[in-house]
Design a protein around this motif. Sequence first.
Motif, PDB file in Angstrom:
ATOM      1  N   GLU A   1       0.829  -1.199   0.000  1.00  0.00           N
ATOM      2  CA  GLU A   1       0.000   0.000   0.000  1.00  0.00           C
ATOM      3  C   GLU A   1       0.868   1.256   0.000  1.00  0.00           C
ATOM      4  OE1 GLU A   1      -3.470   2.006  -0.353  1.00  0.00           O
ATOM      5  OE2 GLU A   1      -3.271  -0.176  -0.277  1.00  0.00           O
ATOM      6  N   SER A   2       1.970   1.212   0.744  1.00  0.00           N
ATOM      7  CA  SER A   2       2.892   2.352   0.736  1.00  0.00           C
ATOM      8  C   SER A   2       3.493   2.561  -0.641  1.00  0.00           C
ATOM      9  CB  SER A   2       4.000   2.136   1.767  1.00  0.00           C
ATOM     10  OG  SER A   2       3.460   1.998   3.063  1.00  0.00           O
ATOM     11  N   PHE A   3       3.816   1.469  -1.306  1.00  0.00           N
ATOM     12  CA  PHE A   3       4.373   1.568  -2.661  1.00  0.00           C
ATOM     13  C   PHE A   3       3.350   2.157  -3.621  1.00  0.00           C
ATOM     14  CE2 PHE A   3       4.515  -0.588  -6.835  1.00  0.00           C
ATOM     15  CZ  PHE A   3       5.678  -0.029  -7.325  1.00  0.00           C
ATOM     16  N   ARG A   4       2.111   1.728  -3.513  1.00  0.00           N
ATOM     17  CA  ARG A   4       1.077   2.240  -4.410  1.00  0.00           C
ATOM     18  C   ARG A   4       0.761   3.712  -4.131  1.00  0.00           C
ATOM     19  NH1 ARG A   4      -4.084  -1.383  -5.004  1.00  0.00           N
ATOM     20  NH2 ARG A   4      -4.333   0.098  -6.732  1.00  0.00           N
ATOM     21  N   ASN A   5       1.059   4.158  -2.939  1.00  0.00           N
ATOM     22  CA  ASN A   5       0.847   5.561  -2.598  1.00  0.00           C
ATOM     23  C   ASN A   5       2.002   6.452  -3.038  1.00  0.00           C
ATOM     24  OD1 ASN A   5      -1.669   5.045  -1.471  1.00  0.00           O
ATOM     25  ND2 ASN A   5      -0.819   4.690   0.582  1.00  0.00           N
ATOM     26  N   GLY A   6       3.009   5.874  -3.655  1.00  0.00           N
ATOM     27  CA  GLY A   6       4.094   6.671  -4.214  1.00  0.00           C
ATOM     28  C   GLY A   6       5.405   6.589  -3.472  1.00  0.00           C
ATOM     29  N   GLU A   7       5.494   5.794  -2.401  1.00  0.00           N
ATOM     30  CA  GLU A   7       6.748   5.679  -1.654  1.00  0.00           C
ATOM     31  C   GLU A   7       7.737   4.817  -2.414  1.00  0.00           C
ATOM     32  OE1 GLU A   7       9.493   6.518   0.428  1.00  0.00           O
ATOM     33  OE2 GLU A   7       7.662   7.198   1.464  1.00  0.00           O
ATOM     34  N   ARG A   8       8.962   5.317  -2.586  1.00  0.00           N
ATOM     35  CA  ARG A   8       9.994   4.580  -3.294  1.00  0.00           C
ATOM     36  C   ARG A   8      11.231   4.327  -2.447  1.00  0.00           C
ATOM     37  NH1 ARG A   8       6.106   3.935  -5.549  1.00  0.00           N
ATOM     38  NH2 ARG A   8       5.584   4.135  -7.777  1.00  0.00           N
TER      39      ARG A   8
ATOM     40  N   SER B   1      13.333   1.578   2.761  1.00  0.00           N
ATOM     41  CA  SER B   1      13.321   1.503   4.223  1.00  0.00           C
ATOM     42  C   SER B   1      11.992   1.959   4.810  1.00  0.00           C
ATOM     43  CB  SER B   1      14.457   2.365   4.803  1.00  0.00           C
ATOM     44  OG  SER B   1      14.280   3.719   4.441  1.00  0.00           O
ATOM     45  N   LYS B   2      11.163   2.637   3.999  1.00  0.00           N
ATOM     46  CA  LYS B   2       9.879   3.141   4.482  1.00  0.00           C
ATOM     47  C   LYS B   2       8.698   2.275   4.049  1.00  0.00           C
ATOM     48  CE  LYS B   2      11.503   7.920   4.654  1.00  0.00           C
ATOM     49  NZ  LYS B   2      11.293   9.315   4.191  1.00  0.00           N
ATOM     50  N   LEU B   3       8.989   1.178   3.353  1.00  0.00           N
ATOM     51  CA  LEU B   3       7.933   0.221   3.020  1.00  0.00           C
ATOM     52  C   LEU B   3       7.760  -0.714   4.210  1.00  0.00           C
ATOM     53  CD1 LEU B   3       8.757  -0.676  -0.704  1.00  0.00           C
ATOM     54  CD2 LEU B   3       7.227   1.085   0.178  1.00  0.00           C
ATOM     55  N   VAL B   4       6.990  -0.293   5.166  1.00  0.00           N
ATOM     56  CA  VAL B   4       6.860  -0.989   6.444  1.00  0.00           C
ATOM     57  C   VAL B   4       5.414  -1.420   6.622  1.00  0.00           C
ATOM     58  CG1 VAL B   4       7.203  -0.835   8.940  1.00  0.00           C
ATOM     59  CG2 VAL B   4       8.733   0.398   7.387  1.00  0.00           C
ATOM     60  N   GLY B   5       5.238  -2.616   7.167  1.00  0.00           N
ATOM     61  CA  GLY B   5       3.898  -3.125   7.441  1.00  0.00           C
ATOM     62  C   GLY B   5       3.819  -3.744   8.819  1.00  0.00           C
TER      63      GLY B   5
END
Length: 422
Positions: free
Chosen positions: A5-12, A15-19
């Motif tokens: 979901e973070s990736f789909r929201n534009g995060e690249r 280290s911030k792709l956290v679940g």
Amino acid sequence: MSQVESFRNGERNYSKLVGGTGPCVYPAGYVYIYAILQKLTGGDIFTAQILFWAIYLLTLATVSAVYIRASVVPPWAFSLLILSKRVHSIYMLRLFNDCFAMLFSYASILAFQRCHWIFGLVLFSLGVSVKMNVLLMAPPLLMLMLQISGFYRAVGAIAIAGSIQIALGLPFIMSDAWMYVKNAFNVGRKFIHFWSVNFKFLPEGIFSSGIFATCLLLMHLLVLLLFAHLVWCKGMGGIRASLHKCKTRKRAVASPDRITTVLFTGNLIGIFFARSLHYQFYSWYFHMIPFLLWKTNLPTRIRVALWLTIEICWNVFPSNNYSSTLLFISHTCLLVALWRSKAGSVHSAQDKSRSKLRLALPIQCKYFNGKRWAIWRVIIEDVGRNCWPPRCLVVDIGPISRLFKPRGLARRHEFKWLALCG
């Protein structure tokens, strides 16, 4: 899915792709696949389970195709591929990314069997982009490519595979290259002793120590080298002589049987020395177990018993000292049996084969040196020890050969000799 979901929201930034399970620790292919799944299912678990059921059937079809081309496992033993309760849970209940990684790896092996090495490397690289466990087959694959394709072609194919990894990870590399490499290809992760299936019998202090991890790595490399030198390349004079031939263009010819055996055995060696095996890791080699068992010289009853023992160990939850010890012993027995049978050696397939004359009939007559000669069409079936389906060879014997008279069929051993030599 929260990582995706973070990736789909534009995060690249990786280290911030956290679940809920922590940061993302898999390469970029995993993120893309689950982003597509989230878009297709809308977050509905039941719909996702249906898609994973399709992945499971596609994996079974691919594995069956690999088995058929290798011609090692008898037909009834194919049923062992669908009898695992744990594997059904991994594919259709837990929805792990291991399922996609293994599908790509089996598809790549099928491509290697058909001598499509570049396409196979592309599929192999896609599997690595989902999960790094596919790299357990990389050392034996490199050996096969050097022996079959030669040095320069092997380097070119590896460059293509590496470029795929760079292309898939490019959005994250442009954001923060170090964080992507650190998280996606982290080989120094710590594992929890409670979830270990293979080394639960060890004290937690030894299990978590860096010395134990280093010893496992060294033993892994040593056993791989021993298998390569004394088993896989024994008929070629050892690993050094076989690699020297790739420089002199005297390259080896690998049968589908040998390609599958070498890759499956290399994967099993990596699993044997893995620092920790979690329950979803069973999918890494479950579909390989019947093939490896039938590459040994063990009686069929022992093969089935060994398969059943491994299955029982993986279905004990939580794992305990007894199940972990029994799994370790089972893996050891399988590796020793593969070593003793010289599985994957150059001449192992030919030593177990025999020819059967199936049909011989005259198709036309010719005159040669004033005499009337018959042209015989001979169909010879080459049947291995557990070969299925049988491989047939059709030979037309013409008037050039004086081994056969126009009247009366020649002796059977002459037909067999012609099939083996021709």
